[in-house]
Scaffold this active site. Structure first.
Site, PDB file in Angstrom:
ATOM      1  N   LYS A 127       9.073  12.647   7.734  1.00  0.00           N
ATOM      2  CA  LYS A 127       9.672  12.564   8.291  1.00  0.00           C
ATOM      3  C   LYS A 127      10.704  13.305   8.747  1.00  0.00           C
ATOM      4  CE  LYS A 127       9.396   8.244   8.979  1.00  0.00           C
ATOM      5  NZ  LYS A 127       9.158   7.927   8.135  1.00  0.00           N
ATOM      6  N   GLY A 172       5.050   8.129  11.300  1.00  0.00           N
ATOM      7  CA  GLY A 172       4.152   8.371  10.198  1.00  0.00           C
ATOM      8  C   GLY A 172       4.635   7.147   9.748  1.00  0.00           C
ATOM      9  N   THR A 173       3.676   7.085   8.313  1.00  0.00           N
ATOM     10  CA  THR A 173       4.585   5.655   6.728  1.00  0.00           C
ATOM     11  C   THR A 173       5.684   6.108   7.165  1.00  0.00           C
ATOM     12  OG1 THR A 173       3.133   6.849   6.044  1.00  0.00           O
ATOM     13  CG2 THR A 173       2.309   4.790   6.699  1.00  0.00           C
ATOM     14  N   ASP A 204      16.717  11.086  13.611  1.00  0.00           N
ATOM     15  CA  ASP A 204      16.299  10.178  12.374  1.00  0.00           C
ATOM     16  C   ASP A 204      16.260   9.164  12.739  1.00  0.00           C
ATOM     17  OD1 ASP A 204      14.550  10.935   9.974  1.00  0.00           O
ATOM     18  OD2 ASP A 204      15.500  11.323   9.303  1.00  0.00           O
ATOM     19  N   GLU A 205      15.175   8.411  11.953  1.00  0.00           N
ATOM     20  CA  GLU A 205      15.364   6.985  11.787  1.00  0.00           C
ATOM     21  C   GLU A 205      15.465   6.209  12.857  1.00  0.00           C
ATOM     22  OE1 GLU A 205      14.058   5.293   8.871  1.00  0.00           O
ATOM     23  OE2 GLU A 205      14.947   6.943   7.394  1.00  0.00           O
ATOM     24  N   ALA A 206      14.677   6.936  14.119  1.00  0.00           N
ATOM     25  CA  ALA A 206      14.805   6.435  15.632  1.00  0.00           C
ATOM     26  C   ALA A 206      14.426   4.656  15.676  1.00  0.00           C
ATOM     27  CB  ALA A 206      13.844   7.230  16.301  1.00  0.00           C
ATOM     28  N   GLN A 207      13.800   4.541  14.460  1.00  0.00           N
ATOM     29  CA  GLN A 207      13.053   3.051  14.565  1.00  0.00           C
ATOM     30  C   GLN A 207      14.315   1.970  15.024  1.00  0.00           C
ATOM     31  OE1 GLN A 207      12.797   5.115  11.366  1.00  0.00           O
ATOM     32  NE2 GLN A 207      13.175   3.753   9.948  1.00  0.00           N
ATOM     33  N   ASP A 225       7.633   7.595   3.834  1.00  0.00           N
ATOM     34  CA  ASP A 225       7.301   8.303   2.702  1.00  0.00           C
ATOM     35  C   ASP A 225       6.453   9.524   2.681  1.00  0.00           C
ATOM     36  OD1 ASP A 225       7.720   9.544   0.025  1.00  0.00           O
ATOM     37  OD2 ASP A 225       6.593   8.474  -0.415  1.00  0.00           O
ATOM     38  N   CYS A 226       5.955   9.998   4.122  1.00  0.00           N
ATOM     39  CA  CYS A 226       4.773  11.004   4.976  1.00  0.00           C
ATOM     40  C   CYS A 226       6.116  12.041   5.271  1.00  0.00           C
ATOM     41  CB  CYS A 226       4.265  10.835   6.160  1.00  0.00           C
ATOM     42  SG  CYS A 226       5.305  10.291   7.024  1.00  0.00           S
TER      43      CYS A 226
HETATM   44  N1  ADP Z   1       9.264  16.581  -6.392  1.00  0.00           N
HETATM   45  C1  ADP Z   1       8.107  16.919  -4.778  1.00  0.00           C
HETATM   46  N2  ADP Z   1       7.777  17.262  -5.300  1.00  0.00           N
HETATM   47  C2  ADP Z   1       6.559  17.973  -3.601  1.00  0.00           C
HETATM   48  N3  ADP Z   1       6.858  17.463  -2.856  1.00  0.00           N
HETATM   49  C3  ADP Z   1       7.583  16.243  -2.745  1.00  0.00           C
HETATM   50  C4  ADP Z   1       8.591  15.531  -3.717  1.00  0.00           C
HETATM   51  N4  ADP Z   1       9.010  14.701  -4.030  1.00  0.00           N
HETATM   52  C5  ADP Z   1       8.737  14.616  -2.343  1.00  0.00           C
HETATM   53  N5  ADP Z   1       7.657  14.991  -2.145  1.00  0.00           N
HETATM   54  C6  ADP Z   1       7.716  15.376  -1.053  1.00  0.00           C
HETATM   55  O1  ADP Z   1       8.262  14.844   0.343  1.00  0.00           O
HETATM   56  C7  ADP Z   1       7.331  13.885   1.200  1.00  0.00           C
HETATM   57  C8  ADP Z   1       9.026  12.205   1.893  1.00  0.00           C
HETATM   58  O2  ADP Z   1       9.396  13.626   2.133  1.00  0.00           O
HETATM   59  P1  ADP Z   1      10.795  12.820   3.844  1.00  0.00           P
HETATM   60  O3  ADP Z   1      11.001  13.251   4.507  1.00  0.00           O
HETATM   61  O4  ADP Z   1      11.814  11.512   2.595  1.00  0.00           O
HETATM   62  O5  ADP Z   1       9.828  11.008   4.159  1.00  0.00           O
HETATM   63  P2  ADP Z   1      10.536  10.451   5.091  1.00  0.00           P
HETATM   64  O6  ADP Z   1      11.205  10.535   5.685  1.00  0.00           O
HETATM   65  O7  ADP Z   1       9.122  10.165   5.818  1.00  0.00           O
HETATM   66  O8  ADP Z   1      10.283   9.610   4.286  1.00  0.00           O
HETATM   67  C9  ADP Z   1       6.346  13.419   0.029  1.00  0.00           C
HETATM   68  O9  ADP Z   1       5.497  12.111   1.122  1.00  0.00           O
HETATM   69  C10 ADP Z   1       5.972  14.386  -0.377  1.00  0.00           C
HETATM   70  O10 ADP Z   1       5.514  14.759   0.256  1.00  0.00           O
HETATM   71  C1  LIG Z   2       8.205  -0.676   5.990  1.00  0.00           C
HETATM   72  C2  LIG Z   2      10.113  -0.832   6.393  1.00  0.00           C
HETATM   73  C3  LIG Z   2      11.258  -0.393   6.298  1.00  0.00           C
HETATM   74  N1  LIG Z   2      12.519  -0.407   6.511  1.00  0.00           N
HETATM   75  C4  LIG Z   2      13.419   0.804   6.165  1.00  0.00           C
HETATM   76  C5  LIG Z   2      13.075   1.034   4.224  1.00  0.00           C
HETATM   77  C6  LIG Z   2      13.906   2.272   4.778  1.00  0.00           C
HETATM   78  O1  LIG Z   2      14.812   2.880   4.698  1.00  0.00           O
HETATM   79  C7  LIG Z   2      13.394   3.298   6.327  1.00  0.00           C
HETATM   80  C8  LIG Z   2      12.623   4.175   6.389  1.00  0.00           C
HETATM   81  O2  LIG Z   2      13.267   5.449   6.251  1.00  0.00           O
HETATM   82  P1  LIG Z   2      11.703   6.805   5.120  1.00  0.00           P
HETATM   83  O3  LIG Z   2      12.648   7.806   5.610  1.00  0.00           O
HETATM   84  O4  LIG Z   2      10.891   6.630   6.326  1.00  0.00           O
HETATM   85  O5  LIG Z   2      11.292   6.220   4.566  1.00  0.00           O
HETATM   86  O6  LIG Z   2      13.073   1.907   7.237  1.00  0.00           O
HETATM   87  C9  LIG Z   2      12.691  -1.263   7.005  1.00  0.00           C
HETATM   88  O7  LIG Z   2      14.243  -1.647   7.072  1.00  0.00           O
HETATM   89  N2  LIG Z   2      11.649  -2.870   7.589  1.00  0.00           N
HETATM   90  C10 LIG Z   2      11.009  -2.546   7.060  1.00  0.00           C
HETATM   91  O8  LIG Z   2      10.315  -3.039   7.261  1.00  0.00           O
END
Ligand code: ADP
Ligand SMILES: Cc1cn([C@H]2C[C@H](O)[C@@H](COP(=O)(O)O)O2)c(=O)[nH]c1=O
Length: 214
Positions: free
Chosen positions: A15, A9-10, A86-89, A12-13
């Protein structure tokens, strides 16, 4: 049957939240796993979610060999039923191939989590290999949203508040600071606004009263 699953996903979704939940649920049923991450915002050897959960993880480096990591644990008498990655990209294509081999030859479940594309909309090499090799690619149910309200599908990078489309592929950073002067930030956008290079701050600046025009 063991599986290689890529949860994507993008930014902040959710993961990393899901990665921590998967580890919790499998461990709660007596399975033993290893949690890996690379370049988490919380630092080395950590996995963190914006919901506030944070835990220890094994840091993946350029020289990490997943096959050797698992073999070493098993040689010490520790069962390894699954891996959370995690961060498998940020993993290399070769490391993704090691993960696939662990699934096929040792019956280890691998749950990988990561974004697919960078700020230029180009696939990360590790994500590309995961899409090629995974048994399943799961797009997370929770939708992150563009400032216009549409589903966010793309990741934008900002430097000093302005969206950029050139630069190093990997720069660790966070969402939420995209409109600020913090040097590097990220913002999730729908494709239309990514193509138009229109972040929330740009949209606000283009109207006299600061309202956003869709
Ligand atoms: N204060 C909050 N209350 C409820 N949900 C939150 C809050 N802060 C973040 N989130 C949820 O956490 C998600 C981000 O989770 P995270 O695991 O850090 O994402 P990713 O790893 O995909 O970047 C957000 O999309 C939102 O749904
Ligand atoms: C788009 C993009 C992202 N990154 C980095 C920024 C964050 O450290 C991670 C993604 O973490 P998240 O848990 O999914 O928010 O990736 C990057 O290095 N380059 C990029 O283009």
């Amino acid at each position: 049957m063991a599986e290689l699953v890529f949860f994507s996903g993008t930014m902040d979704c959710g993961k990393s939240t899901l990665a921590l939940q998967m580890d919790h649920n499998h461990a709660a049923r007596g399975r033993t796993g290893i949690v890996f991450s690379r370049d988490d915002r919380a630092g080395v050897d950590r996995i963190s979610s914006r919901l506030g959960l944070e835990s220890a993880a094994r840091e993946v480096g350029d020289d990490t060999d997943f096959w050797d990591e698992v073999a070493a644990d098993r040689a010490r008498g520790r069962a390894v039923d699954y891996l959370v990655c995690d961060e498998a990209q940020f993993y290399s294509p070769e490391q993704v191939e090691q993960l696939a081999r662990l699934v096929d030859e040792t019956g280890t479940d691998v749950f990988a989590f990561g974004i697919t594309a960078d700020f230029r909309t180009r696939l990360f090499p590790g994500a590309a290999r995961l899409i090629e090799l995974a048994d399943r690619v799961e797009v997370l149910q929770v939708q992150s949203l563009c400032w216009c309200g549409a589903r966010a599908t793309h990741n934008a990078r900002t430097v000093d508040g302005r969206m950029v489309v050139e630069g190093a592929q990997v720069v660790v950073g966070d969402t939420g600071a995209a409109g600020s002067a913090a040097s590097v930030g990220y913002e999730v956008l729908c494709r239309r606004h990514h193509m138009r290079r229109m972040t929330e701050a740009t949209a606000r600046a283009s109207t006299s009263d600061g309202a956003v025009l869709i």
